[in-house]
Design a protein around this motif. Sequence first.
Motif, PDB file in Angstrom:
ATOM      1  N   SER A 236       0.819  -1.220   0.000  1.00  0.00           N
ATOM      2  CA  SER A 236       0.000   0.000   0.000  1.00  0.00           C
ATOM      3  C   SER A 236       0.849   1.266   0.000  1.00  0.00           C
ATOM      4  CB  SER A 236      -0.939   0.018   1.208  1.00  0.00           C
ATOM      5  OG  SER A 236      -0.194   0.143   2.409  1.00  0.00           O
ATOM      6  N   LYS A 237       2.151   1.128   0.260  1.00  0.00           N
ATOM      7  CA  LYS A 237       3.047   2.286   0.188  1.00  0.00           C
ATOM      8  C   LYS A 237       4.004   2.169  -0.999  1.00  0.00           C
ATOM      9  CE  LYS A 237       2.759   3.130   5.179  1.00  0.00           C
ATOM     10  NZ  LYS A 237       3.432   2.905   6.493  1.00  0.00           N
ATOM     11  N   GLY A 238       3.660   1.279  -1.941  1.00  0.00           N
ATOM     12  CA  GLY A 238       4.521   1.068  -3.102  1.00  0.00           C
ATOM     13  C   GLY A 238       4.525   2.247  -4.048  1.00  0.00           C
ATOM     14  N   THR A 239       3.445   3.000  -4.054  1.00  0.00           N
ATOM     15  CA  THR A 239       3.350   4.201  -4.886  1.00  0.00           C
ATOM     16  C   THR A 239       2.924   5.357  -3.982  1.00  0.00           C
ATOM     17  OG1 THR A 239       1.043   3.688  -5.378  1.00  0.00           O
ATOM     18  CG2 THR A 239       2.676   2.894  -6.947  1.00  0.00           C
ATOM     19  N   ALA A 240       3.080   6.591  -4.484  1.00  0.00           N
ATOM     20  CA  ALA A 240       2.666   7.756  -3.706  1.00  0.00           C
ATOM     21  C   ALA A 240       1.170   7.667  -3.419  1.00  0.00           C
ATOM     22  CB  ALA A 240       2.972   9.032  -4.485  1.00  0.00           C
ATOM     23  N   ARG A 241       0.763   8.123  -2.257  1.00  0.00           N
ATOM     24  CA  ARG A 241      -0.653   8.168  -1.927  1.00  0.00           C
ATOM     25  C   ARG A 241      -1.090   9.632  -1.755  1.00  0.00           C
ATOM     26  NH1 ARG A 241      -2.303   5.594  -4.485  1.00  0.00           N
ATOM     27  NH2 ARG A 241      -4.348   5.700  -3.534  1.00  0.00           N
ATOM     28  N   MET A 267      -7.533   5.407   6.039  1.00  0.00           N
ATOM     29  CA  MET A 267      -6.714   4.478   5.256  1.00  0.00           C
ATOM     30  C   MET A 267      -7.589   3.508   4.465  1.00  0.00           C
ATOM     31  SD  MET A 267      -3.702   3.806   8.033  1.00  0.00           S
ATOM     32  CE  MET A 267      -3.029   2.360   7.195  1.00  0.00           C
ATOM     33  N   PHE A 268      -8.766   3.217   4.983  1.00  0.00           N
ATOM     34  CA  PHE A 268      -9.617   2.248   4.286  1.00  0.00           C
ATOM     35  C   PHE A 268     -10.063   2.758   2.919  1.00  0.00           C
ATOM     36  CE2 PHE A 268      -9.300   0.180   8.235  1.00  0.00           C
ATOM     37  CZ  PHE A 268      -9.697  -1.133   8.056  1.00  0.00           C
ATOM     38  N   SER A 269     -10.187   4.091   2.764  1.00  0.00           N
ATOM     39  CA  SER A 269     -10.562   4.567   1.430  1.00  0.00           C
ATOM     40  C   SER A 269      -9.389   5.125   0.627  1.00  0.00           C
ATOM     41  CB  SER A 269     -11.672   5.615   1.527  1.00  0.00           C
ATOM     42  OG  SER A 269     -11.442   6.484   2.595  1.00  0.00           O
ATOM     43  N   LEU A 270      -8.285   5.473   1.285  1.00  0.00           N
ATOM     44  CA  LEU A 270      -7.233   6.201   0.562  1.00  0.00           C
ATOM     45  C   LEU A 270      -5.984   5.404   0.226  1.00  0.00           C
ATOM     46  CD1 LEU A 270      -7.414   9.733   2.193  1.00  0.00           C
ATOM     47  CD2 LEU A 270      -8.355   8.944   0.030  1.00  0.00           C
ATOM     48  N   VAL A 271      -5.816   4.221   0.768  1.00  0.00           N
ATOM     49  CA  VAL A 271      -4.563   3.513   0.462  1.00  0.00           C
ATOM     50  C   VAL A 271      -4.789   2.220  -0.306  1.00  0.00           C
ATOM     51  CG1 VAL A 271      -3.577   4.546   2.518  1.00  0.00           C
ATOM     52  CG2 VAL A 271      -4.238   2.142   2.579  1.00  0.00           C
ATOM     53  N   GLY A 272      -6.006   1.942  -0.676  1.00  0.00           N
ATOM     54  CA  GLY A 272      -6.261   0.779  -1.527  1.00  0.00           C
ATOM     55  C   GLY A 272      -6.569  -0.474  -0.745  1.00  0.00           C
TER      56      GLY A 272
END
Length: 680
Positions: A236-241, A267-272
Amino acid sequence: MTSMLTRAVGAPVARLEGPAKVSGSARYAAEYPQDHLAYGWIVPSPVARGRLDAVLIDPAEEEDVLAVLWYGNAPHLEKSDDPELTVLQSDEIRYRGQPLALVIATTLEAARRSAQAVQLDIAGEEHDVELRADHPGLYTPSSVVPGLPAESADGDVEAALAVAPVTVDAVYETPAVHNNPMEPHATIARWDGQDLVLYDSNQHPHGVAATLGTIFGLPAERVHVVAEHIGGGFGSKGTARPNAVLAALGSWVTGRPVQVVLPRQAMFSLVGHRAPTVQRIRIGATEDGVLTAIDHQTCTQSSRLLEFVESASVVTRDMYPVPNLRTGHQVVRLDVPTPRWMRAPGEAPGMVGLECALDELADQIGLDPVELRIRNSSANPRYVECLRSGAERFGWSGRDRRAGQRRDGEWLVGTGMAGATYPALVMPSTARVRALGDDEYEVAIAAADLGTGARTVLAQIAADELGVPVERIHMLIGDSTLPQASVAGGSSGTASWGWAVTGACRALRSGTSPSPVEATFDTTESVQQQQGNKHAFGAHFAEVRVSTVTGEIRVSRLLGMYDAGRVLNPRTARSQFIGGMIMGMGMALHEESVLDPAQGTWVNHDLAEYHIPTHADVEQIDAAWLDTPDPDLNPMGSKGIGEIGIVGSPAAVLNAIWHATTTRIRHLPARLDKLLPTLP
Ligand code: MOS
């Protein structure tokens, strides 16, 4: 400003990260002290689809508020290939939780209070958030992650199934699940003139610098990303959020450093999330258990903004050689946040389908499931060795596999197993080594340590190559100004970065570098010359106890046996393996993100209601490995270990539940409410 950066990069080098973490001196993204730091709080969309007409702030809240940004006043951003990142640019609402405004205030409390007082003038529209296997919007995508064909076909599956003496036809469903790293996604952004500085929790400093550069119209080298310590990410931190973009916008507008830390609920809606899947799997076999046909079809979902397809059927292409094999995926675009990377994307849910269906096949034939797999893996001796030595270590008994026979008081006891695989990937990276004198060396590479021990293992690799004790190596990682490194993802970090470190150390020692005290090595060419589809393999074994009174499922034993090439550090490797196994156990028993069709929201969006395993859920757990170097892959002979632990673990637990109870749970998670009505 400059001195702050130098400190961040040059560190007071924490040679051993353990003491730094325990003493609290190891800094995570939101912990870098800043003068005049301001705080951003996101105003999320309360609807899943619609239009934002206006944002009104309560005048009583204005005193501590520095700015309220929304599309009506936010600076222009350039387009990105990830449309979720170009925040506050239009009136369109595409998912619930989408950032509609950012309140920036002098204190965190004021920012949160003001964000809650903001009034949104929204025109809501009807939404659709329900994945169904008969959804009219399903289509075959052009590719599935990470860029693989959506379909494959070999031989004639229908003809082979029609004549197969033994067949299985089953539907397995896996729910949406969410990454929940301990450290939330967090950024402090600061502009130094036209240059952007980000302290950001991510798995890929170079990637985040490039993405933020694109969005803000800057060359990547004008964006400096620091990610020295990271409290987990799992993809979930592999790309910019969006937190990184919002912090940078907020800092641009206010002229202050701005921090945006995602609350757990956001985080449930913004990090995938890992997308839910409905998998139909059909298997044909001889009466001896030799596979003649497999058809594995996956239905899944993505968002309106982006096509991201969880590749659950892909693993079936690589696991067993079958003359008639078809795999496919269909996806429907819904009014939901975009699904994203989560540990073993594709393999983790896909192996639930394949390895549970194989267990059903073994049961039908009356064959030991370990033997069934061995019989179909003669070309894969390392996998066979994992199966054999795992079975021996676990004390597996293949003699009587009839279900529901062992009882211990109120507890039904059963065992199950499943195979595992994950690609052995490597990506181009560059490392630099400098001799500091006195047998001390500085090794620099922009790798990211998610908490896996990457820093330690890279220092070990360098120490080995340079012939000095590991204490003599000063590791510099987690900073985009260091030599380019690939993402800490795809279980490829150590293989990719370790190769670059090895190359740089060898160049320094052999004197082939132009400078006698410094050498740099870029693996791009060597990596591009690599060919073939390489994999790590493994076998998972589980023992479960199911209470006939409560339906409660306890995993009393879990064992993973792996072929992961040469294991570079047994302690950190074991931690990766068992971490994956526990995450897989959570997938089998606990984890489910429930989407409310009426509101379009994740209902259980916090750790009180979204259940992940705790220590009490993990009883006896062990990981072991063959430790056979694979010299074809990279100079260390290692394969990745970050993801394979999760791959077969859920299926092993589910197969053990069947063995204990005679019930096949095909719709995850296997909660007691599903099991209890079936128990004696
Ligand atoms: Mo992992 S999902 O490749 O970071």
